[in-house]
Design an enzyme around this catalytic site. Structure first.
Site, PDB file in Angstrom:
ATOM      1  N   SER A  29      -0.297   0.364   4.448  1.00 46.04           N
ATOM      2  CA  SER A  29      -0.836   1.054   3.279  1.00 46.04           C
ATOM      3  C   SER A  29      -1.012   2.552   3.566  1.00 46.04           C
ATOM      4  O   SER A  29      -1.193   2.960   4.714  1.00 46.04           O
ATOM      5  CB  SER A  29      -2.181   0.418   2.912  1.00 46.04           C
ATOM      6  OG  SER A  29      -2.562   0.774   1.622  1.00 46.04           O
TER       7      SER A  29
ATOM      8  N   GLN B 227      -8.573   3.974   3.392  1.00 45.41           N
ATOM      9  CA  GLN B 227      -7.202   3.585   3.689  1.00 45.41           C
ATOM     10  C   GLN B 227      -7.080   3.129   5.138  1.00 45.41           C
ATOM     11  O   GLN B 227      -6.466   2.100   5.446  1.00 45.41           O
ATOM     12  CB  GLN B 227      -6.261   4.775   3.449  1.00 45.41           C
ATOM     13  CG  GLN B 227      -4.839   4.400   3.242  1.00 45.41           C
ATOM     14  CD  GLN B 227      -4.700   3.443   2.076  1.00 45.41           C
ATOM     15  OE1 GLN B 227      -4.132   2.392   2.220  1.00 45.41           O
ATOM     16  NE2 GLN B 227      -5.255   3.767   0.917  1.00 45.41           N
TER      17      GLN B 227
ATOM     18  N   HIS C 202      -7.859  -0.515   6.666  1.00 49.16           N
ATOM     19  CA  HIS C 202      -6.982  -1.688   6.486  1.00 49.16           C
ATOM     20  C   HIS C 202      -6.427  -2.164   7.824  1.00 49.16           C
ATOM     21  O   HIS C 202      -6.526  -3.328   8.170  1.00 49.16           O
ATOM     22  CB  HIS C 202      -5.833  -1.371   5.538  1.00 49.16           C
ATOM     23  CG  HIS C 202      -6.195  -1.520   4.097  1.00 49.16           C
ATOM     24  ND1 HIS C 202      -6.473  -2.734   3.537  1.00 49.16           N
ATOM     25  CD2 HIS C 202      -6.351  -0.596   3.111  1.00 49.16           C
ATOM     26  CE1 HIS C 202      -6.774  -2.567   2.250  1.00 49.16           C
ATOM     27  NE2 HIS C 202      -6.710  -1.283   1.964  1.00 49.16           N
TER      28      HIS C 202
ATOM     29  N   GLU D 140       2.221   5.808  -1.297  1.00 53.46           N
ATOM     30  CA  GLU D 140       1.792   4.649  -2.087  1.00 53.46           C
ATOM     31  C   GLU D 140       0.667   5.079  -3.050  1.00 53.46           C
ATOM     32  O   GLU D 140       0.751   4.850  -4.246  1.00 53.46           O
ATOM     33  CB  GLU D 140       1.295   3.559  -1.127  1.00 53.46           C
ATOM     34  CG  GLU D 140       0.878   2.284  -1.814  1.00 53.46           C
ATOM     35  CD  GLU D 140       0.215   1.308  -0.847  1.00 53.46           C
ATOM     36  OE1 GLU D 140      -0.161   1.713   0.279  1.00 53.46           O
ATOM     37  OE2 GLU D 140       0.039   0.135  -1.231  1.00 53.46           O
ATOM     38  N   HIS D 141      -0.383   5.699  -2.484  1.00 52.66           N
ATOM     39  CA  HIS D 141      -1.505   6.189  -3.294  1.00 52.66           C
ATOM     40  C   HIS D 141      -1.585   7.708  -3.159  1.00 52.66           C
ATOM     41  O   HIS D 141      -1.567   8.232  -2.045  1.00 52.66           O
ATOM     42  CB  HIS D 141      -2.845   5.628  -2.792  1.00 52.66           C
ATOM     43  CG  HIS D 141      -2.893   4.136  -2.711  1.00 52.66           C
ATOM     44  ND1 HIS D 141      -2.673   3.453  -1.533  1.00 52.66           N
ATOM     45  CD2 HIS D 141      -3.136   3.199  -3.658  1.00 52.66           C
ATOM     46  CE1 HIS D 141      -2.787   2.151  -1.765  1.00 52.66           C
ATOM     47  NE2 HIS D 141      -3.062   1.961  -3.046  1.00 52.66           N
TER      48      HIS D 141
ATOM     49  N   ASP E 173      -7.913  -0.198  -6.583  1.00 50.26           N
ATOM     50  CA  ASP E 173      -7.672  -1.396  -5.771  1.00 50.26           C
ATOM     51  C   ASP E 173      -8.258  -2.635  -6.422  1.00 50.26           C
ATOM     52  O   ASP E 173      -7.757  -3.746  -6.219  1.00 50.26           O
ATOM     53  CB  ASP E 173      -8.315  -1.234  -4.387  1.00 50.26           C
ATOM     54  CG  ASP E 173      -7.593  -0.211  -3.535  1.00 50.26           C
ATOM     55  OD1 ASP E 173      -6.422   0.072  -3.829  1.00 50.26           O
ATOM     56  OD2 ASP E 173      -8.206   0.315  -2.580  1.00 50.26           O
TER      57      ASP E 173
ATOM     58  N   HIS F   6      42.196 -11.279 -19.032  1.00 49.44           N
ATOM     59  CA  HIS F   6      41.186 -10.549 -19.796  1.00 49.44           C
ATOM     60  C   HIS F   6      41.824  -9.968 -21.067  1.00 49.44           C
ATOM     61  O   HIS F   6      41.298 -10.105 -22.167  1.00 49.44           O
ATOM     62  CB  HIS F   6      40.603  -9.392 -18.961  1.00 49.44           C
ATOM     63  CG  HIS F   6      39.598  -9.804 -17.931  1.00 49.44           C
ATOM     64  ND1 HIS F   6      39.905 -10.568 -16.845  1.00 49.44           N
ATOM     65  CD2 HIS F   6      38.273  -9.529 -17.824  1.00 49.44           C
ATOM     66  CE1 HIS F   6      38.815 -10.748 -16.099  1.00 49.44           C
ATOM     67  NE2 HIS F   6      37.809 -10.124 -16.683  1.00 49.44           N
TER      68      HIS F   6
END
Lengths: 444, 444
Positions: free
Chosen positions: A251, A273, A276, A341-342, A375, A434
């Site tokens: 993360s 952050q 985690h 990500e954030h 979150d 075709h």
């Protein structure tokens, strides 16, 4: 907080201090961002064997692996299914504050994801030809929920709700319960979100059971949810047989600051952050050198008060950085390079800067928009692209549980006009069948 | 058509004849549908080496592999870039019928894909909190176009146009030119669609150059387009570093018939799929046994007239089937089990049956809607999910070249309400820094 850690509160916390004006800044930044999950042959081999066994013998293999890896004394798949009454009982037994918080969060997430729902459309041309796109929910989805420390009820909300909003027919959750330990918040979240069936299995064997189906567990069409290295590798392997969500990396948060706001808030947001795991990445880009000093001081002062201070300290030392930049324009350019990500825009005039950001999983706008709200309960999904993949991918959403089918209804008149075009192009590609299939519909 | 093949026109063509009432029907059908690309260690090893070399030495490796594999006598990357003037010259030199057909096709594909464009949205809550989703095109995309026999201009249209409609900043095409052979229709299609740069490179080395970037070729954010087994494996490996589209399996058509329409049309539509390659799959589900006989007769009669009859015959024998079903309801249920790439509803009342179909890449509605029109010029994309992946995935579209970013702007009032919810849930997950970052925003 112990007296001992209080006395060390003023020690300097290890975290990189960088300045964009340093000659080697960009290579240093790129090295800091670089992250590749190492291939692990032991895991690869174990996953190969587990997938093969479950595909071949189904329930028997799943039960046996669950006995072996999770220490459960069971002898049938039936004993590994949790009845819905147990989920609802878990919800009822929660302290009311937790039950209410889960309910509020689920409602907000549901309301946001309703807005992501795709709708079918068609249009008719002058000659009667009708074209369009039909949107259909997936029939059956598997939701993986990790056991142990990383077993998060918020993750159940964020994966199950978009599936249910999309209209998925059946949602099957798997969650390992090592030595029988169940997480009541996870079961309560399953009850709130309307998960249809829950099996207490995990690891590669759970992924295999969902992907191939067993005598007891029906085959799903897509598997979502986070997991350890075995789960991630198993998902990679079964991709194609079923759909999967992204395989997430560590993360990340990137905070853009102009020196407005509170240094303590920024420090705590970096911690949120970093707590985690050691590989999580927390970076501050700030135009104000004095504010960076204040944030570093706040880190030093607040870190010893954190229960997860060891993890936070390792993460900040290994992958964190406080970076001075010349301007917010430059900060936005770097943010697009980082594609975090954030992204927190910790600015007084934050709205004005949103348009400069092209690549981020989620943008938290202004000092009040702390990532933790996103979150849990703001509404948008917390499953977001990591490792710079925000350059090309999106948050998990309702759209991940719907798929599209093209509708091609050609009128007789349309077949005349389009048939001539198709015939020319098909002959150009050397595909005569075709061409002739189009030509057969032409009225001479 | 040679006289010899004409004399064999009445020979019975090998193709499975099945009936749903046979006791072993479903297992037989499932075995017919089963297809797994075999892992090939030689290809894996070659791709590993090519990716490593290009990542390490960039242009040098790409030039060297291109000399070796494509037989081009070049010594620099610059010599491998085609100037835009060459693309436009190829377009100008086309016979006018071909140029017009390409232009009409491109315009129709563009018009359809405009309707798929996602738009950003936000909404504001009573307390001033603003949530939304920002849609951004990808910055740079790589388009792989195969060389040789499978070098199709229609594939350039179908991949390049949605990227351009999405607003992708730069579109880079790679196409190998073995021994210098260029396909003028492919170059013309690149001109029409506004491809920004073209390099005459291919194979795993081209995928590596796009994924990692070289001194000359800029790194892209996503790679799309079909390729051989080396290209497919290279795309799988670089996924994560860049986005990729699906890795396609053999092409498939499923035709649903009630015995209305023309047996010759159905036979030719089956051929059009089968002529792609021996692994292509052509299946008819029909309620009318006499019509199935008529289709088989048409196959026998028409096959010897087809230039690609050998490929068609092998494909029909190996993977084709003519299946009698009891009812159209049953046919739709089987179609959902098969989840075909292309589904033709060759029915008089075809519109009425669309709602029964849950899983298909594209549905061609009615006798005039022959798949070949969709392959070239109807408007919808011809890149469609294969191998039953229509259960969980969608046609290539404009949405594949856009991505979403969540917008989370929390007001001061919102932070009070949401902060309390987040704090309770974060404590429940043992993430105290998450909780404190929310609590710091609470006004006591």
């Amino acid at each position: 907080m112990s007296p001992i850690s209080a006395t060390t509160a003023s020690a300097r916390t290890a975290i990189r201090r960088l300045d964009v004006r340093e000659p080697e800044f960009l290579p240093t930044l790129d090295a800091l961002l670089a992250f590749e999950a190492e291939a692990d042959e032991r895991i690869d081999a174990a996953v190969t064997e587990i997938l093969r066994a479950v595909r071949t013998t189904g329930d028997t293999a799943v039960v046996e692996f669950t006995r072996r890896f999770d220490g459960l004394d069971v002898h049938s798949m039936a004993a590994l299914e949790l009845p819905k009454s147990e989920l609802h009982a878990a919800l009822e037994r929660l302290p009311s504050a937790q039950r209410e918080a889960l309910t509020v969060a689920a409602e907000r997430v549901r309301a946001y994801h309703e807005r992501q729902k795709g709708e079918s459309w068609t249009f008719t041309e002058a000659d009667g030809t009708r074209l369009g796109q039909k949107v259909t929910p997936l029939d059956r989805v598997g939701l993986y929920v990790p056991g142990g420390r990383a077993s998060y009820p918020s993750s159940v909300l964020m994966n199950a709700i978009p599936a249910k909003v999309a209209g998925v027919g059946e949602l099957i959750m798997v969650v390992p319960t090592p030595r029988g330990e169940k997480n009541p918040l996870v079961l309560a979240a399953a009850a709130i979100t309307g998960v249809d069936r829950v099996f207490t299995i995990g690891g590669a064997q759970a992924v295999a059971a969902l992907a191939y189906g067993t005598q007891t567990i029906p085959q799903v069409d897509k598997i979502v949810g986070p997991g350890n290295a075995y789960v991630a590798e198993a998902k990679r392997r079964v991709f194609g047989t079923v759909g999967i969500d992204m395989v997430a990396g560590p993360s990340e948060v990137l905070i853009l600051s102009d020196g407005s706001g509170h240094a303590d808030w920024v420090a705590m947001d970096l911690f949120a952050q970093a707590e985690h795991d050691e590989l999580a990445q927390s970076i501050l880009l700030c135009t104000d050198a004095a504010f960076i000093d204040a944030v570093h001081e706040a880190i030093d002062r607040l870190l010893p008060t954190m229960p997860r201070r060891d993890t936070i300290a390792k993460s900040l030392a290994k992958r964190g950085a406080l970076i001075r930049v010349d301007s917010l324009e430059q900060a936005c350019a770097l943010a697009n390079r980082i594609a975090p990500e954030h992204l927190e825009l910790a600015l007084d005039d934050a709205e004005a800067w949103i348009d400069r950001i092209r690549h981020a999983g989620a943008i938290f706008v202004g000092h009040w928009a702390v990532e933790a709200l996103g979150d849990y309960c703001a509404g948008p999904n917390h499953v977001l692209p990591t490792m710079r993949s925000a350059r090309f991918s999106s948050p998990l959403g309702t759209y991940d549980f719907q798929k599209r089918t093209s509708i091609v209804n050609i009128s007789q008149a349309g077949a005349q006009h389009l048939g001539r075009v198709a015939s020319i192009l098909a002959h150009g590609e050397g595909l005569q069948a075709h061409a002739r299939s189009a030509e057969m519909r032409l009225k001479a």
